[in-house]
Scaffold this active site. Structure first.
Site, PDB file in Angstrom:
ATOM      1  N   GLU A  75       0.826  -1.205   0.000  1.00 24.73           N
ATOM      2  CA  GLU A  75       0.000   0.000   0.000  1.00 24.73           C
ATOM      3  C   GLU A  75       0.862   1.258   0.000  1.00 24.73           C
ATOM      4  O   GLU A  75       0.547   2.229  -0.701  1.00 24.73           O
ATOM      5  CB  GLU A  75      -0.938   0.019   1.218  1.00 24.73           C
ATOM      6  CG  GLU A  75      -1.938  -1.111   1.256  1.00 24.73           C
ATOM      7  CD  GLU A  75      -1.445  -2.352   1.994  1.00 24.73           C
ATOM      8  OE1 GLU A  75      -2.294  -3.167   2.386  1.00 24.73           O
ATOM      9  OE2 GLU A  75      -0.217  -2.508   2.173  1.00 24.73           O
ATOM     10  N   CYS A 134      -0.017   1.233   7.208  1.00 19.36           N
ATOM     11  CA  CYS A 134      -0.617   1.488   5.893  1.00 19.36           C
ATOM     12  C   CYS A 134      -1.967   2.180   6.018  1.00 19.36           C
ATOM     13  O   CYS A 134      -2.274   3.087   5.245  1.00 19.36           O
ATOM     14  CB  CYS A 134      -0.755   0.175   5.121  1.00 19.36           C
ATOM     15  SG  CYS A 134       0.837  -0.548   4.665  1.00 19.36           S
TER      16      CYS A 134
END
Length: 156
Positions: A55, A86
């Site tokens: 991510e 993330c």
């Protein structure tokens, strides 16, 4: 391309990442207006960067592509539920929607136990496993005061 295809692409990135021995089993795709803006694959071990989760890599690539630090209007498709780092980055980037395939419990089942971080975040500073100390100094606030008065600052 529809949502299923974007998720399938994120999953394929995660599978290829394992097959190629490039990193962990995680992939991500960032989409805006039905178009893939960026992708990311976990590259923690390849780059010796503990922040190089799929991510995060996708966020970095999308911001570079779009020339901005905010991903307003974008959606992320991740092969796994984002970890706390993330998730925080996705909020800071102003992602509008998050879709994920594998859960954090499934990730824990193969050795990626993010639950530890989730529990650490809700503890008081004194209770956390890494000793953390507040250093009380008025000099540190100088940067904040300069920022507050600056007419050149870019709000984010």
């Amino acid at each position: 391309m529809n949502s299923d295809n974007f998720m399938r692409q994120a999953i394929e990135i995660s599978i290829e990442n394992v097959r190629s021995s490039m990193g962990g089993p995680f992939g991500a795709v960032i989409v805006r207006n039905g178009v893939v803006i960026a992708t990311g694959a976990n590259s923690v071990t390849r780059t010796d960067d503990p922040t190089a989760h799929a991510e995060i890599v996708a966020i970095r690539n999308a911001c570079k592509t779009l020339g901005t630090f905010q991903l307003t209007g974008c959606t992320i498709y991740s092969s796994c539920e984002p970890c706390p780092m993330c998730l925080g980055a996705l909020y800071w980037a102003r992602i509008e929607q998050i879709f994920f395939a594998n859960t954090r419990k499934q990730a824990a089942g193969i050795g990626f136990d993010d639950e530890f971080l989730y529990t650490e975040l809700i503890k008081s500073i004194e209770e956390r496993s890494i000793p953390t100390y507040h250093v009380n100094t008025t000099h540190a606030y100088d940067a904040f005061a300069l920022w507050e008065r600056s007419n050149k600052k870019v709000e984010y």
